[in-house]
Scaffold this active site. Structure first.
Site, PDB file in Angstrom:
ATOM      1  N   GLU A 153      46.650  28.870  10.206  1.00 20.00           N
ATOM      2  CA  GLU A 153      46.450  28.656   9.111  1.00 20.00           C
ATOM      3  C   GLU A 153      47.119  27.583   8.167  1.00 20.00           C
ATOM      4  OE1 GLU A 153      46.768  32.205   6.659  1.00 20.00           O
ATOM      5  OE2 GLU A 153      45.269  31.459   5.013  1.00 20.00           O
ATOM      6  N   GLU A 247      40.452  37.591   1.395  1.00 21.83           N
ATOM      7  CA  GLU A 247      41.954  37.742   1.251  1.00 21.83           C
ATOM      8  C   GLU A 247      42.123  37.077  -0.424  1.00 21.83           C
ATOM      9  OE1 GLU A 247      45.854  36.223   3.640  1.00 21.83           O
ATOM     10  OE2 GLU A 247      44.944  34.538   2.502  1.00 21.83           O
TER      11      GLU A 247
HETATM   12  C1  LER Z   1      48.124  33.891   4.506  1.00 20.84           C
HETATM   13  O1  LER Z   1      46.909  34.258   5.000  1.00 20.84           O
HETATM   14  C2  LER Z   1      47.979  33.162   3.457  1.00 20.84           C
HETATM   15  O2  LER Z   1      47.171  32.585   3.013  1.00 20.84           O
HETATM   16  C3  LER Z   1      49.394  32.777   2.978  1.00 20.84           C
HETATM   17  O3  LER Z   1      49.265  32.311   1.531  1.00 20.84           O
HETATM   18  C4  LER Z   1      50.572  33.800   2.683  1.00 20.84           C
HETATM   19  O4  LER Z   1      50.108  34.715   1.976  1.00 20.84           O
HETATM   20 MN    MN Z   2      45.238  32.835   3.898  1.00 18.83          MN
END
Ligand code: LER
Ligand code: MN
Length: 272
Positions: A153, A247
């Site tokens: 990511e 998220e």
């Molecule tokens: C994790 O998926 C993320 O987006 C980071 O900003 C850690 O919180």
């Molecule tokens: Mn994230």
């Protein structure tokens, strides 16, 4: 098929952390199923905190899938990163992620590397990238042995100085790293870093393996100013067939956030 997934954190509830439900696994899984989610994304502080027998029982009972497990707990609770200058810490970071990959794969799920990637800071960038490349290659191999991808990511500039946008991440991965390393496109980070988030998704194409479905202010979709229609069109155009994991901050409260996110998902991707 594109499907929604709801984040569950096993850390104490915190309105400033981007997770919708938690910390009780039983209550969170029951709620996710009752709301109509087909899957969950799990964020544990460490693996000892997860009762996997109970997790499997609950998933079976509620006919939910586990889409993904985040590894960020290794950073939050132990300050482990893949590029730490200390080889012992790097090894612990690698071993923790390897175990997450295996535990996730045993349930059909994929591991996520976000904050455990670390930061360059004042160190030599080339050296840090070489360490990152070695660690990701090793971990991608662990995932491949389990028949899975591994999601990496890119994060916004305030969280890492390694890779902040999809293009630079794609270029790094395409330069000899295993092809089962896929990119997690987080719409919150992309809102900060991408000139044109939809075009970035289209350029990334098949490398997009997972999505964090979240608005510009890290609230659930609909509570910020992101225009989601072009993003949904881009995902359809690249034949994206993974999860959109919510998220986001649990605001105004976890249940309202979970309902709002699911409704935004169904508006963007009406069932045919
Ligand atoms: C994790 O998926 C993320 O987006 C980071 O900003 C850690 O919180
Ligand atoms: Mn994230």
């Amino acid at each position: 098929m594109i499907e929604p997934s709801l984040t569950i954190s096993l850390l104490p509830p915190n309105p400033k952390a981007p997770f919708i439900l938690g910390p009780s696994l039983a209550e969170s899984i029951t709620t996710a199923a009752e709301l109509g989610y087909p899957a969950i994304e799990l964020f544990p502080p460490n693996l000892a905190a997860v009762d996997f027998v109970e997790l499997d029982r609950l998933l079976r009972r509620h006919q939910l899938r586990l889409s993904t497990i985040g590894t960020g707990g290794g950073w939050v609770t132990r300050q482990l990163t893949l590029i730490d200058p200390d080889p012992q810490i790097r090894r612990q970071a690698r071993d923790y992620i390897a175990e997450v990959i295996e535990r996730a794969a045993a349930r059909g799920a994929t591991a996520i590397i976000g904050s455990m990637q670390g930061r360059v800071g004042t160190r030599d960038r080339a050296e840090c990238l070489s360490l990152l490349g070695e660690q990701l290659t090793d971990l991608a191999q662990v995932a491949a042995t389990c028949g899975k991808s591994l999601f990496y990511e890119p994060l916004n500039r305030y969280e890492t100085d390694l890779f902040n946008d999809l293009d630079s991440t794609t270029a790094f991965l395409a330069n000899g790293l295993p092809s089962n390393l896929q990119i997690l496109a987080d719409f919150f980070h992309m809102n900060i870093e991408e000139a044109d988030p939809a075009a970035a998704l289209r350029r990334c194409g098949q490398r997009v393996g997972h999505v964090h479905f979240v608005d510009s202010n890290r609230q659930v979709p609909g509570y910020g100013h992101t225009d989601f229609a072009p993003l949904a069109a881009a995902l359809t155009q690249i034949d994206y067939a993974g999860y959109l994991a919510i998220e986001a901050f649990p605001l105004p409260d976890p249940l309202t956030a979970a309902r709002q996110a699911l409704s935004a998902f169904h508006t963007l991707f009406p069932q045919k």
